[in-house]
Scaffold this motif. Structure first.
Motif, PDB file in Angstrom:
ATOM      1  N   GLY A 271       0.831  -1.208   0.000  1.00  0.00           N
ATOM      2  CA  GLY A 271       0.000   0.000   0.000  1.00  0.00           C
ATOM      3  C   GLY A 271       0.856   1.245   0.000  1.00  0.00           C
ATOM      4  N   SER A 272       0.216   2.388  -0.030  1.00  0.00           N
ATOM      5  CA  SER A 272       0.953   3.654  -0.062  1.00  0.00           C
ATOM      6  C   SER A 272       1.765   3.886   1.200  1.00  0.00           C
ATOM      7  N   PHE A 273       1.278   3.411   2.337  1.00  0.00           N
ATOM      8  CA  PHE A 273       2.016   3.583   3.590  1.00  0.00           C
ATOM      9  C   PHE A 273       3.412   2.970   3.494  1.00  0.00           C
TER      10      PHE A 273
ATOM     11  N   ASN B  94      20.185  11.961   0.087  1.00  0.00           N
ATOM     12  CA  ASN B  94      20.622  13.054  -0.768  1.00  0.00           C
ATOM     13  C   ASN B  94      20.440  12.738  -2.253  1.00  0.00           C
ATOM     14  N   LYS B  95      19.272  12.201  -2.559  1.00  0.00           N
ATOM     15  CA  LYS B  95      18.941  11.931  -3.952  1.00  0.00           C
ATOM     16  C   LYS B  95      17.448  12.135  -4.134  1.00  0.00           C
ATOM     17  N   PRO B  96      17.025  12.391  -5.367  1.00  0.00           N
ATOM     18  CA  PRO B  96      15.592  12.624  -5.601  1.00  0.00           C
ATOM     19  C   PRO B  96      14.746  11.387  -5.266  1.00  0.00           C
ATOM     20  N   VAL B  97      13.762  11.590  -4.429  1.00  0.00           N
ATOM     21  CA  VAL B  97      12.742  10.587  -4.135  1.00  0.00           C
ATOM     22  C   VAL B  97      11.421  11.310  -4.343  1.00  0.00           C
ATOM     23  N   ILE B  98      10.715  10.927  -5.384  1.00  0.00           N
ATOM     24  CA  ILE B  98       9.610  11.714  -5.894  1.00  0.00           C
ATOM     25  C   ILE B  98       8.265  11.214  -5.373  1.00  0.00           C
ATOM     26  N   PHE B  99       7.431  12.160  -4.963  1.00  0.00           N
ATOM     27  CA  PHE B  99       6.089  11.892  -4.437  1.00  0.00           C
ATOM     28  C   PHE B  99       5.107  11.856  -5.606  1.00  0.00           C
ATOM     29  N   GLY B 100       4.837  10.681  -6.122  1.00  0.00           N
ATOM     30  CA  GLY B 100       3.866  10.493  -7.195  1.00  0.00           C
ATOM     31  C   GLY B 100       2.625   9.810  -6.655  1.00  0.00           C
ATOM     32  N   VAL B 101       2.083  10.361  -5.589  1.00  0.00           N
ATOM     33  CA  VAL B 101       0.942   9.748  -4.901  1.00  0.00           C
ATOM     34  C   VAL B 101      -0.285  10.624  -5.095  1.00  0.00           C
ATOM     35  N   LEU B 102      -1.324  10.030  -5.633  1.00  0.00           N
ATOM     36  CA  LEU B 102      -2.590  10.740  -5.772  1.00  0.00           C
ATOM     37  C   LEU B 102      -3.331  10.714  -4.444  1.00  0.00           C
ATOM     38  N   THR B 103      -4.009  11.818  -4.127  1.00  0.00           N
ATOM     39  CA  THR B 103      -4.797  11.909  -2.896  1.00  0.00           C
ATOM     40  C   THR B 103      -6.189  12.468  -3.237  1.00  0.00           C
ATOM     41  N   PRO B 104      -6.920  11.784  -4.105  1.00  0.00           N
ATOM     42  CA  PRO B 104      -8.205  12.302  -4.574  1.00  0.00           C
ATOM     43  C   PRO B 104      -9.340  12.044  -3.576  1.00  0.00           C
ATOM     44  N   ASN B 105     -10.441  12.735  -3.843  1.00  0.00           N
ATOM     45  CA  ASN B 105     -11.636  12.534  -3.024  1.00  0.00           C
ATOM     46  C   ASN B 105     -12.415  11.291  -3.413  1.00  0.00           C
ATOM     47  N   ASN B 106     -12.254  10.849  -4.657  1.00  0.00           N
ATOM     48  CA  ASN B 106     -13.025   9.686  -5.119  1.00  0.00           C
ATOM     49  C   ASN B 106     -12.307   8.994  -6.275  1.00  0.00           C
ATOM     50  N   GLN B 107     -12.843   7.854  -6.670  1.00  0.00           N
ATOM     51  CA  GLN B 107     -12.253   7.042  -7.733  1.00  0.00           C
ATOM     52  C   GLN B 107     -12.170   7.800  -9.065  1.00  0.00           C
ATOM     53  N   GLN B 108     -13.193   8.555  -9.397  1.00  0.00           N
ATOM     54  CA  GLN B 108     -13.195   9.272 -10.674  1.00  0.00           C
ATOM     55  C   GLN B 108     -12.079  10.309 -10.733  1.00  0.00           C
ATOM     56  N   GLN B 109     -11.861  11.018  -9.644  1.00  0.00           N
ATOM     57  CA  GLN B 109     -10.757  11.978  -9.616  1.00  0.00           C
ATOM     58  C   GLN B 109      -9.416  11.266  -9.806  1.00  0.00           C
ATOM     59  N   ALA B 110      -9.283  10.087  -9.236  1.00  0.00           N
ATOM     60  CA  ALA B 110      -8.058   9.313  -9.411  1.00  0.00           C
ATOM     61  C   ALA B 110      -7.876   8.923 -10.871  1.00  0.00           C
TER      62      ALA B 110
ATOM     63  N   CYS C 158      -1.783   9.789   4.294  1.00  0.00           N
ATOM     64  CA  CYS C 158      -1.199  10.807   3.409  1.00  0.00           C
ATOM     65  C   CYS C 158      -0.081  11.570   4.097  1.00  0.00           C
ATOM     66  N   ASP C 159      -0.295  11.955   5.335  1.00  0.00           N
ATOM     67  CA  ASP C 159       0.710  12.692   6.078  1.00  0.00           C
ATOM     68  C   ASP C 159       1.969  11.840   6.280  1.00  0.00           C
TER      69      ASP C 159
ATOM     70  N   ILE D 265       8.537   9.949   2.508  1.00  0.00           N
ATOM     71  CA  ILE D 265       9.236  10.107   1.231  1.00  0.00           C
ATOM     72  C   ILE D 265      10.219  11.275   1.302  1.00  0.00           C
ATOM     73  N   THR D 266       9.800  12.366   1.905  1.00  0.00           N
ATOM     74  CA  THR D 266      10.699  13.509   2.069  1.00  0.00           C
ATOM     75  C   THR D 266      11.932  13.119   2.877  1.00  0.00           C
ATOM     76  N   ASN D 267      11.720  12.403   3.960  1.00  0.00           N
ATOM     77  CA  ASN D 267      12.837  12.004   4.812  1.00  0.00           C
ATOM     78  C   ASN D 267      13.827  11.097   4.092  1.00  0.00           C
ATOM     79  N   VAL D 268      13.325  10.192   3.270  1.00  0.00           N
ATOM     80  CA  VAL D 268      14.220   9.306   2.508  1.00  0.00           C
ATOM     81  C   VAL D 268      15.070  10.132   1.552  1.00  0.00           C
ATOM     82  N   SER D 269      14.462  11.071   0.872  1.00  0.00           N
ATOM     83  CA  SER D 269      15.185  11.928  -0.060  1.00  0.00           C
ATOM     84  C   SER D 269      16.310  12.683   0.645  1.00  0.00           C
ATOM     85  N   LEU D 270      16.009  13.242   1.784  1.00  0.00           N
ATOM     86  CA  LEU D 270      17.007  14.003   2.532  1.00  0.00           C
ATOM     87  C   LEU D 270      18.090  13.097   3.125  1.00  0.00           C
ATOM     88  N   LYS D 271      17.694  11.935   3.591  1.00  0.00           N
ATOM     89  CA  LYS D 271      18.649  10.994   4.195  1.00  0.00           C
ATOM     90  C   LYS D 271      19.682  10.520   3.180  1.00  0.00           C
TER      91      LYS D 271
END
Length: 158
Positions: A64-66, A117-133, A102-103, A109-115
């Motif tokens: 999962g996203s977690f 020192n390389k790009p770790v990109i947040f490509g996670v959708l956080t929509p209200n519903n399936q259609q928005q996703a 989400c938090d 992800i931010t912490n991994v990037s900083l730890k």
């Protein structure tokens, strides 16, 4: 910028550097797999379009996203990986579970990037519903996977 004002698949390709020797890890959440597979397809196509060799792209799935943060850390700690792209989708539900996940994912992800020192990109959708996703995974608002991949490429050219 609000997605409704800009397609996630539209980006400037000015000043991009050669990516032919760069290696990318992509961590994909299995939860909401209809969405995350579309995100992966977008990211993969964008990387290939910009000269990344297919054999230099390493995909790992997490439940999962977690779990994206730890998956990203396992890839980021490898010296040969230049950037990591995290792809997931957390759809708002009836409980506060969405907020906590989400938090945690954003901070992780931010912490991994900083730890590492390389790009770790947040490509996670956080929509209200399936259609928005769906709209953001190759639908009317483009593909967040494209955006995540081009972000990784641009960060490597920084």
């Amino acid at each position: 910028m609000a997605t409704s004002l800009k397609s996630l698949s539209q980006y400037s390709d000015k000043n991009l550097v050669d990516m032919s020797t760069k290696k990318f890890g992509i961590v994909v959440s299995e939860w909401n797999d209809e969405i995350t597979e579309a995100l992966y397809k977008g990211a993969l196509e964008t990387l290939l379009k910009h000269g990344v060799k297919k054999y230099n792209i390493f995909r790992k799935n997490v439940p999962g996203s977690f779990e994206l943060s730890l998956g990203a850390q396992w890839l980021a700690q490898l010296d040969e990986i230049d950037a990591v792209i995290c792809l997931g989708c957390v759809i708002q539900g009836e409980t506060r579970h969405f907020d906590f996940i989400c938090d945690a994912v954003a901070h992780g992800i931010t912490n991994v990037s900083l730890k590492y020192n390389k790009p770790v990109i947040f490509g996670v959708l956080t929509p209200n519903n399936q259609q928005q996703a769906l709209d953001r995974a190759g639908g009317k608002h483009g593909n967040k996977g494209d955006e995540a991949a081009i972000t990784a490429i641009k960060m490597l050219g920084f």
